[in-house]
Write a protein that holds these residues in place. Structure first.
Motif, short mmCIF file in Angstrom:
data_model
loop_
_atom_site.label_atom_id
_atom_site.label_comp_id
_atom_site.label_asym_id
_atom_site.label_seq_id
_atom_site.Cartn_x
_atom_site.Cartn_y
_atom_site.Cartn_z
N UNK A 100 0.83 -1.22 0.00
CA UNK A 100 -0.02 -0.01 0.08
C UNK A 100 0.78 1.16 -0.12
N UNK A 101 0.86 2.11 -1.07
CA UNK A 101 1.58 3.04 -1.20
C UNK A 101 2.34 3.57 -2.27
N UNK A 102 2.86 4.59 -2.58
CA UNK A 102 3.97 4.93 -3.56
C UNK A 102 2.78 5.16 -4.98
N UNK A 103 3.68 5.23 -6.16
CA UNK A 103 3.14 5.44 -7.57
C UNK A 103 2.66 4.20 -8.02
N UNK A 104 1.91 4.13 -9.19
CA UNK A 104 1.52 3.02 -10.04
C UNK A 104 2.78 2.56 -10.74
N UNK A 105 3.69 3.53 -11.09
CA UNK A 105 4.82 3.05 -11.84
C UNK A 105 5.69 2.04 -10.81
N UNK A 106 6.07 2.83 -9.56
CA UNK A 106 6.97 2.19 -8.52
C UNK A 106 6.31 0.74 -8.06
N UNK A 107 5.12 0.65 -8.00
CA UNK A 107 4.42 -0.48 -7.68
C UNK A 107 4.39 -1.69 -8.77
N UNK A 108 4.60 -1.20 -9.89
CA UNK A 108 4.61 -1.89 -11.18
C UNK A 108 5.84 -2.60 -11.07
N UNK A 109 6.99 -1.89 -10.84
CA UNK A 109 8.48 -2.40 -10.74
C UNK A 109 8.48 -3.54 -9.75
N UNK A 110 7.86 -3.09 -8.55
CA UNK A 110 7.93 -4.15 -7.44
C UNK A 110 7.32 -5.36 -7.74
N UNK A 111 6.23 -5.46 -8.51
CA UNK A 111 5.50 -6.49 -8.97
C UNK A 111 6.02 -7.42 -9.83
N UNK A 112 6.87 -6.70 -10.69
CA UNK A 112 7.66 -7.47 -11.75
C UNK A 112 8.98 -8.20 -11.01
N UNK A 113 9.67 -7.24 -10.07
CA UNK A 113 10.71 -8.01 -9.63
C UNK A 113 10.39 -8.81 -8.50
N UNK A 116 9.57 -12.45 -10.20
CA UNK A 116 10.64 -12.90 -10.61
C UNK A 116 11.62 -13.68 -9.52
N UNK A 117 11.56 -12.97 -8.33
CA UNK A 117 12.47 -13.31 -7.20
C UNK A 117 11.71 -14.39 -6.14
N UNK A 118 10.50 -14.08 -6.00
CA UNK A 118 9.75 -14.86 -4.85
C UNK A 118 8.34 -15.36 -5.49
N UNK A 119 8.56 -16.75 -6.34
CA UNK A 119 7.50 -17.11 -6.88
C UNK A 119 6.18 -17.87 -6.25
N UNK A 120 6.63 -17.88 -4.89
CA UNK A 120 5.58 -18.72 -4.07
C UNK A 120 4.62 -17.71 -3.13
N UNK A 121 4.84 -16.32 -3.61
CA UNK A 121 4.22 -15.22 -2.85
C UNK A 121 2.95 -14.70 -3.80
N UNK A 122 1.75 -14.73 -3.10
CA UNK A 122 0.60 -13.99 -3.80
C UNK A 122 0.51 -12.44 -3.33
#
Length: 241
Positions: A100-113, A116-122
């Motif tokens: 919860x927080x930050x910009x849509x652009x930053x959240x999109x970067x977090x989502x992609x990373x 890629x790094x933690x495939x078991x997290x929803x």
């Protein structure tokens, strides 16, 4: 669970593994010279920090204060440490995490990373309105969105002191186990900020390098000055908590 009380705040000083996640929502906040300074002028923020279920050390200087005042060191568990520990824990447990927080652009970067790094997290993400205070409608939408997702951990990145006050106010309305106010960690994990070479941290000058890279941090210095002034007054016996 080990804690150390210094300059009026009870600070968690133990391994993060000692933090228990159960059905009762818990709030984890961080304390730094900057947040201390803000807390001297903002009653609700001060109360939010003191009401934290876990208040962890962010930066070395609060630990320095504890050593000078009581001879006790405080284990450092800064924002990135907290984030890294609970992200790994959620990955190992196939947990659910809400950002919860930050910009849509930053959240999109977090989502992609994250994918890629933690495939078991929803995971789920929400960028709240950029305003100094939220309306009842804003809050209702955030709480409803979070509760529909039912996360194990919520990371809140709305900057200090807004995020801490929001977490404190809404703690008992949220269907979660842990609410972590981690602020700048969103930008750090998204790659919006440059990494600081370990040598700067070893020299205890990470703050200087960060200020060089981000001059806007200079605005925090008056608050940091309050912290060191109060530390001096406490050390010579002119201020008590």
């Amino acid at each position: 669970m080990k804690t150390v009380t210094t300059m009026g705040f009870k600070v968690f000083s133990d391994d993060l593994s000692k933090i228990c996640l159960n059905s009762t929502p818990k709030v984890l906040n961080t304390i730094s010279p900057n947040s201390y300074g803000i807390s001297t002028k903002d009653y609700l923020f001060n109360k939010a920090l003191k009401d934290s279920d876990y208040l962890v050390l962010d930066g070395v200087y609060f630990s320095l204060a504890s050593i000078l005042l009581s001879g006790k060191n405080i284990k450092q568990n800064n924002g990135p440490n907290v984030f890294d520990f609970f992200i790994r824990k959620m990955d190992s447990e196939k947990g659910r995490v809400f950002f919860l927080g930050s910009s849509e652009e930053t959240l999109s970067k977090i989502k992609n990373k994250l994918e890629s790094e933690y495939k078991n997290i929803t995971s789920e993400f929400m960028s709240p309105p950029f305003k100094s205070s939220f309306s009842m409608e804003d809050n209702s939408l955030m709480i409803e969105t979070i509760n529909n997702f039912k996360p194990d951990v919520i990371f809140v990145g709305m900057t200090c002191p807004k995020q801490e006050k929001w977490a404190s106010k809404n703690k008992n309305k949220l269907n979660t186990k842990l609410i972590c106010s981690v602020g700048a960690v969103f930008d750090w994990y998204a790659g919006n900020q440059k990494d600081i070479h370990p040598l700067w941290w070893k020299l205890r000058l990470g703050w200087l390098k960060r200020t060089i890279d981000r001059p806007e941090i200079l605005k925090r210095y008056p608050n940091i000055g309050v912290f060191f002034w109060h530390l001096l007054l406490t050390r010579i016996g002119l201020k008590r908590y």
